[in-house]
Write a protein that holds these residues in place. Structure first.
Motif, mmCIF file in Angstrom:
data_model
loop_
_atom_site.group_PDB
_atom_site.id
_atom_site.type_symbol
_atom_site.label_atom_id
_atom_site.label_comp_id
_atom_site.label_asym_id
_atom_site.label_seq_id
_atom_site.Cartn_x
_atom_site.Cartn_y
_atom_site.Cartn_z
ATOM 1 N N LYS A 1 0.833 -1.206 0.000
ATOM 2 C CA LYS A 1 0.000 0.000 0.000
ATOM 3 C C LYS A 1 0.866 1.254 0.000
ATOM 4 N N PRO A 2 1.747 1.396 -0.989
ATOM 5 C CA PRO A 2 2.618 2.583 -1.035
ATOM 6 C C PRO A 2 1.803 3.852 -1.218
ATOM 7 N N GLN A 3 2.254 4.919 -0.592
ATOM 8 C CA GLN A 3 1.528 6.184 -0.656
ATOM 9 C C GLN A 3 1.944 7.046 -1.845
ATOM 10 N N SER A 4 2.904 6.586 -2.620
ATOM 11 C CA SER A 4 3.315 7.324 -3.814
ATOM 12 C C SER A 4 3.948 6.355 -4.806
ATOM 13 N N ARG A 5 4.043 6.807 -6.041
ATOM 14 C CA ARG A 5 4.686 5.977 -7.062
ATOM 15 C C ARG A 5 6.174 5.796 -6.738
ATOM 16 N N ALA B 1 -8.029 7.932 -5.301
ATOM 17 C CA ALA B 1 -8.002 7.794 -6.761
ATOM 18 C C ALA B 1 -9.340 7.253 -7.249
ATOM 19 N N GLN B 2 -9.748 7.718 -8.412
ATOM 20 C CA GLN B 2 -10.994 7.236 -9.002
ATOM 21 C C GLN B 2 -10.954 7.411 -10.508
ATOM 22 N N GLY B 3 -11.908 6.783 -11.189
ATOM 23 C CA GLY B 3 -11.980 6.913 -12.644
ATOM 24 C C GLY B 3 -10.836 6.197 -13.341
ATOM 25 N N GLU B 4 -10.165 6.902 -14.239
ATOM 26 C CA GLU B 4 -9.041 6.340 -14.973
ATOM 27 C C GLU B 4 -7.822 6.297 -14.056
ATOM 28 N N VAL B 5 -7.292 5.108 -13.840
ATOM 29 C CA VAL B 5 -6.231 4.922 -12.847
ATOM 30 C C VAL B 5 -5.109 4.064 -13.430
ATOM 31 N N ASP B 6 -4.005 3.992 -12.675
ATOM 32 C CA ASP B 6 -2.922 3.053 -12.963
ATOM 33 C C ASP B 6 -2.855 2.062 -11.810
ATOM 34 N N LEU B 7 -2.897 0.783 -12.150
ATOM 35 C CA LEU B 7 -2.867 -0.294 -11.160
ATOM 36 C C LEU B 7 -1.426 -0.721 -10.915
ATOM 37 N N LEU B 8 -1.011 -0.742 -9.648
ATOM 38 C CA LEU B 8 0.329 -1.199 -9.299
ATOM 39 C C LEU B 8 0.371 -2.721 -9.312
ATOM 40 N N LEU B 9 1.273 -3.266 -10.113
ATOM 41 C CA LEU B 9 1.452 -4.708 -10.199
ATOM 42 C C LEU B 9 2.896 -5.069 -9.844
ATOM 43 N N PRO C 1 -6.273 -6.733 -2.375
ATOM 44 C CA PRO C 1 -6.400 -5.433 -3.041
ATOM 45 C C PRO C 1 -5.045 -4.865 -3.455
ATOM 46 N N LEU C 2 -4.993 -4.329 -4.668
ATOM 47 C CA LEU C 2 -3.785 -3.734 -5.213
ATOM 48 C C LEU C 2 -3.919 -2.213 -5.243
ATOM 49 N N ALA C 3 -2.816 -1.532 -4.994
ATOM 50 C CA ALA C 3 -2.839 -0.071 -4.981
ATOM 51 C C ALA C 3 -3.128 0.468 -6.383
ATOM 52 N N VAL C 4 -3.969 1.487 -6.428
ATOM 53 C CA VAL C 4 -4.228 2.176 -7.696
ATOM 54 C C VAL C 4 -3.997 3.678 -7.504
ATOM 55 N N PHE C 5 -3.398 4.294 -8.521
ATOM 56 C CA PHE C 5 -3.052 5.706 -8.479
ATOM 57 C C PHE C 5 -3.806 6.441 -9.579
ATOM 58 N N ALA D 1 -10.839 -2.522 -13.710
ATOM 59 C CA ALA D 1 -10.868 -3.307 -14.941
ATOM 60 C C ALA D 1 -9.670 -2.921 -15.793
ATOM 61 N N THR D 2 -8.905 -3.937 -16.245
ATOM 62 C CA THR D 2 -7.717 -3.696 -17.065
ATOM 63 C C THR D 2 -7.727 -4.627 -18.264
ATOM 64 N N ALA D 3 -6.758 -4.428 -19.147
ATOM 65 C CA ALA D 3 -6.639 -5.285 -20.328
ATOM 66 C C ALA D 3 -6.229 -6.704 -19.954
ATOM 67 N N LEU D 4 -5.738 -6.905 -18.722
ATOM 68 C CA LEU D 4 -5.307 -8.237 -18.284
ATOM 69 C C LEU D 4 -6.266 -8.846 -17.277
ATOM 70 N N GLY D 5 -7.453 -8.259 -17.167
ATOM 71 C CA GLY D 5 -8.445 -8.782 -16.244
ATOM 72 C C GLY D 5 -8.764 -7.802 -15.123
ATOM 73 N N ASN D 6 -9.714 -8.194 -14.305
ATOM 74 C CA ASN D 6 -10.125 -7.356 -13.176
ATOM 75 C C ASN D 6 -9.316 -7.699 -11.931
ATOM 76 N N ALA D 7 -9.259 -6.718 -11.015
ATOM 77 C CA ALA D 7 -8.522 -6.941 -9.771
ATOM 78 C C ALA D 7 -9.131 -6.105 -8.665
ATOM 79 N N PRO D 8 -9.091 -6.597 -7.421
ATOM 80 C CA PRO D 8 -9.532 -5.779 -6.291
ATOM 81 C C PRO D 8 -8.572 -4.612 -6.094
ATOM 82 N N ALA D 9 -9.118 -3.453 -5.752
ATOM 83 C CA ALA D 9 -8.313 -2.233 -5.720
ATOM 84 C C ALA D 9 -8.286 -1.592 -4.341
ATOM 85 N N SER D 10 -7.166 -0.933 -4.051
ATOM 86 C CA SER D 10 -7.011 -0.120 -2.848
ATOM 87 C C SER D 10 -6.585 1.271 -3.304
ATOM 88 N N PRO D 11 -7.544 2.202 -3.477
ATOM 89 C CA PRO D 11 -7.227 3.521 -4.031
ATOM 90 C C PRO D 11 -6.276 4.313 -3.138
#
Length: 337
Positions: free
Chosen positions: A217-221, A259-267, A331-335, A245-255
């Motif tokens: 759960k990093p607080q920044s990139r 963060a909302q709307g168009e996001v980047d998912l940390l993998l 849940p994965l962090a999203v920015f 929702a991503t091109a590689l499937g869905n994932a649980p998120a931790s904003p």
């Protein structure tokens, strides 16, 4: 307990430590990590009294240090463990550990606990690097410090020694029951030994939390990238379900930061699966062999690049088509993009 409140340190006009605050509990081990020049060693020097602070307050037990009120290093009851061991070359192990002690009982205790008894009467020149670091730690703990500061204690040792020794040092500090701050440039080391980890950048504390929270759960990139391999995959966050929702499937998120709307998912590389498939959704662009695993860089058909770690038996070559899926269930962090 150590309490640091709004501490800054200047070298001339340059602010090397900027408004640093944290509380270190009794017997707690805090690791500090960050890029070269981020202020890690300066923080240790300020806590030890080797350099003055410019602003803020440091509370060390019953002592309080400010920019105008300092306390000599010898009165702070600080134990220091350095990367170069700082042993007296003309003294034996027992003589180094018991230096300036009136009673050798404490020295004997730590020598035995750290497995140094067979080398009790040996001088440092005849010790390995790991043994020298154990002697340095035994000497520090035998003097019963109020807190311990460790400055890159394993950086001069071979990689094969580091894994076991880091745990020996941690266990010895816990046995002593003293608060400690361990500075390192090694992210894996920082994550594995600290009760909490603090990540620094340009003299500022970016995040301080448990290793698990800082990693997942990093607080920044910056924190996300610094603590390990990180990929950012574009997606769309459904705030009502916290599913991205991503091109590689869905994932649980931790904003992160709402963060909302168009996001980047940390993998992380272990969050994805990979199989060879001509009808897949990406292409291998590079491969690195790591012994027990292989790390791949893969370009998705949507244009993003992700890193995936697989078993060493899962062999793919640059140019081959692969199928990828997000396999994590936490849940994965999203920015915000």
């Amino acid at each position: 307990m150590i309490e640091v409140q709004n501490v800054s340190v200047h070298y001339g006009q340059k602010k090397v430590v900027d408004n640093l605050s944290f509380i270190l509990g009794d017997a707690e081990l805090l690791t500090l990590v960050g890029p070269t020049g981020c202020g890690k060693t300066t923080i240790l020097q300020a806590l030890a009294g080797l350099i003055p602070i410019s602003d803020g307050t440091i509370k060390l037990g019953s002592h309080t240090v400010t920019a105008t009120k300092t306390i000599a290093p010898e009165k702070r009851q600080v134990g220091m463990v350095f990367q170069d061991f700082a042993l007296f070359p003309h003294l034996t192990v027992i003589e180094n550990v018991s230096f300036k002690l009136k009673d050798n009982a404490k020295a004997d205790y730590w020598i035995e606990l750290l497995g140094l008894t067979p080398w009790r009467d040996v001088k440092p020149a005849n010790l390995s690097g790991g043994q020298k670091q154990r002697v340095a730690l035994a000497r520090t703990l035998a003097h019963e410090p109020a807190f311990v500061l460790l400055d890159e204690p394993l950086s001069n040792l071979d990689a094969a020694l580091k894994d076991d020794l880091r745990w020996e040092i941690r266990q010895a500090l816990k046995e002593a029951g003293v608060p400690a701050i361990w500075v390192t440039h090694d992210q894996e080391e920082a994550l594995s030994v600290g009760d909490r980890i603090g990540i620094l950048k340009d003299g500022k504390l970016q995040q301080i939390d448990t290793p698990e929270n800082c990693f997942s759960k990093p607080q920044s990139r910056f924190v996300a990238r610094f603590l390990g391999d990180a990929s950012f995959l574009p997606g769309t966050l459904n705030t009502s379900s916290n599913i991205v929702a991503t091109a590689l499937g869905n994932a649980p998120a931790s904003p992160v930061n709402d963060a909302q709307g168009e996001v980047d998912l940390l993998l992380r590389p272990d969050d994805l699966s990979l199989t060879l498939d001509e009808a897949g959704n990406g292409e291998i662009i590079w491969s690195r062999y790591e012994g027990s695993a292989r790390l791949y860089g893969v370009k998705t058909d949507a244009g993003a690049t992700v890193k995936i770690r697989c078993s060493h038996e899962n062999i793919a070559e640059p140019g081959q088509r692969v199928m990828m899926h997000i396999i994590t269930t936490h849940p994965l962090a999203v920015f915000e993009r």
